[in-house]
Write a protein that holds these residues in place. Structure first.
Motif, PDB file in Angstrom:
ATOM      1  N   HIS A  56      21.206 -10.765 105.474  1.00 24.18           N
ATOM      2  CA  HIS A  56      21.110 -12.118 104.910  1.00 24.18           C
ATOM      3  C   HIS A  56      22.396 -12.901 105.168  1.00 24.18           C
ATOM      4  O   HIS A  56      22.346 -14.095 105.481  1.00 24.18           O
ATOM      5  N   SER A  57      23.524 -12.228 105.067  1.00 24.67           N
ATOM      6  CA  SER A  57      24.790 -12.927 105.313  1.00 24.67           C
ATOM      7  C   SER A  57      24.898 -13.373 106.768  1.00 24.67           C
ATOM      8  O   SER A  57      25.466 -14.426 107.051  1.00 24.67           O
ATOM      9  N   THR A  60      22.342 -16.452 107.271  1.00 25.74           N
ATOM     10  CA  THR A  60      22.761 -17.696 106.626  1.00 25.74           C
ATOM     11  C   THR A  60      24.149 -18.148 107.055  1.00 25.74           C
ATOM     12  O   THR A  60      24.584 -19.229 106.670  1.00 25.74           O
ATOM     13  N   SER A  61      24.842 -17.349 107.859  1.00 24.52           N
ATOM     14  CA  SER A  61      26.186 -17.696 108.291  1.00 24.52           C
ATOM     15  C   SER A  61      26.160 -18.877 109.260  1.00 24.52           C
ATOM     16  O   SER A  61      25.315 -18.952 110.160  1.00 24.52           O
ATOM     17  N   LYS A  62      27.109 -19.777 109.104  1.00 25.25           N
ATOM     18  CA  LYS A  62      27.200 -20.920 110.016  1.00 25.25           C
ATOM     19  C   LYS A  62      27.768 -20.500 111.371  1.00 25.25           C
ATOM     20  O   LYS A  62      27.620 -21.215 112.350  1.00 25.25           O
ATOM     21  N   ARG A  65      24.717 -19.738 114.462  1.00 25.78           N
ATOM     22  CA  ARG A  65      23.663 -20.757 114.454  1.00 25.78           C
ATOM     23  C   ARG A  65      23.011 -20.971 115.813  1.00 25.78           C
ATOM     24  O   ARG A  65      22.205 -21.871 115.974  1.00 25.78           O
ATOM     25  N   LYS A  90      13.787 -14.321  99.313  1.00 33.71           N
ATOM     26  CA  LYS A  90      14.778 -14.082 100.368  1.00 33.71           C
ATOM     27  C   LYS A  90      14.130 -14.213 101.749  1.00 33.71           C
ATOM     28  O   LYS A  90      14.743 -14.739 102.671  1.00 33.71           O
ATOM     29  N   ASP A  93      13.778 -17.904 102.436  1.00 35.13           N
ATOM     30  CA  ASP A  93      15.069 -18.489 102.778  1.00 35.13           C
ATOM     31  C   ASP A  93      15.477 -18.101 104.198  1.00 35.13           C
ATOM     32  O   ASP A  93      15.933 -18.940 104.974  1.00 35.13           O
ATOM     33  N   GLY A  94      15.294 -16.835 104.547  1.00 38.40           N
ATOM     34  CA  GLY A  94      15.626 -16.387 105.892  1.00 38.40           C
ATOM     35  C   GLY A  94      14.798 -17.078 106.959  1.00 38.40           C
ATOM     36  O   GLY A  94      15.315 -17.437 108.018  1.00 38.40           O
ATOM     37  N   GLN A  97      16.155 -20.586 107.461  1.00 41.11           N
ATOM     38  CA  GLN A  97      17.396 -20.553 108.241  1.00 41.11           C
ATOM     39  C   GLN A  97      17.101 -20.273 109.718  1.00 41.11           C
ATOM     40  O   GLN A  97      17.675 -20.907 110.604  1.00 41.11           O
ATOM     41  N   TYR A  98      16.195 -19.339 109.969  1.00 44.51           N
ATOM     42  CA  TYR A  98      15.874 -18.965 111.344  1.00 44.51           C
ATOM     43  C   TYR A  98      15.148 -20.099 112.064  1.00 44.51           C
ATOM     44  O   TYR A  98      15.371 -20.312 113.256  1.00 44.51           O
ATOM     45  N   THR A 101      17.695 -22.324 113.338  1.00 43.18           N
ATOM     46  CA  THR A 101      18.484 -21.702 114.408  1.00 43.18           C
ATOM     47  C   THR A 101      17.743 -21.706 115.740  1.00 43.18           C
ATOM     48  O   THR A 101      18.340 -21.964 116.777  1.00 43.18           O
TER      49      THR A 101
END
Length: 142
Positions: A56-57, A60-62, A65, A90, A93-94, A97-98, A101
């Motif tokens: 997860h880290s 979600t890490s910038k 990206r 979770k 949320d993932g 984020q994906y 990306t």
């Protein structure tokens, strides 16, 4: 407060930054494949929650990206863990984020979503079979 830590992984040392936030420590890996390898090691020793936190880290890490095949593999493992551990929020949320990306590679998002649906359907079918088995065992005992 951030500290640099060396983690021994299969004979090589991998630099990772550990940031302490309250009681939780999040690791930020320089490379996505190092985080994937670390998560697999954590799964092998039965620490699936820590593996999920590691993945997860990364997601979600910038810092990570941009799309890569390694990030896709991380996402597939992440969603498998979310299904196993019943972490629907979770997973959502993932996936958000994906999606941000991999906007340039929509086939990857399609592959990841289909994989998630497959794993979730398998888990639901297994839970239904277990429930049916318990009901059958309970009715035969009466």
């Amino acid at each position: 407060a951030a500290a640099c830590v060396c983690v021994a992984v299969a004979g090589a040392s991998v630099a990772a930054t550990v940031v302490l936030r309250g009681a939780e420590a999040a690791m930020f890996f320089a490379k996505v494949e190092n985080a994937h390898r670390r998560a697999l090691e954590l799964i092998e020793v039965g620490q699936k929650k820590d593996a999920l936190r590691t993945l997860h880290s990364v997601i979600t890490s910038k810092r990570h990206r941009t799309y890569s095949k390694d990030l896709e593999a991380v996402m597939l493992l992440y969603l498998e863990l979310c299904v196993e551990l019943n972490k629907g929020r979770k997973a959502k949320d993932g996936l958000h984020q994906y999606r941000n990306t991999c906007q340039t590679v929509p086939n990857s998002l399609e592959l990841v979503v289909k994989h998630f649906l497959l794993k979730a359907t398998e888990a639901a079918n297994a839970a239904q079979a277990k429930a049916d088995e318990l009901i059958a065992a309970g009715s035969s005992a009466v």
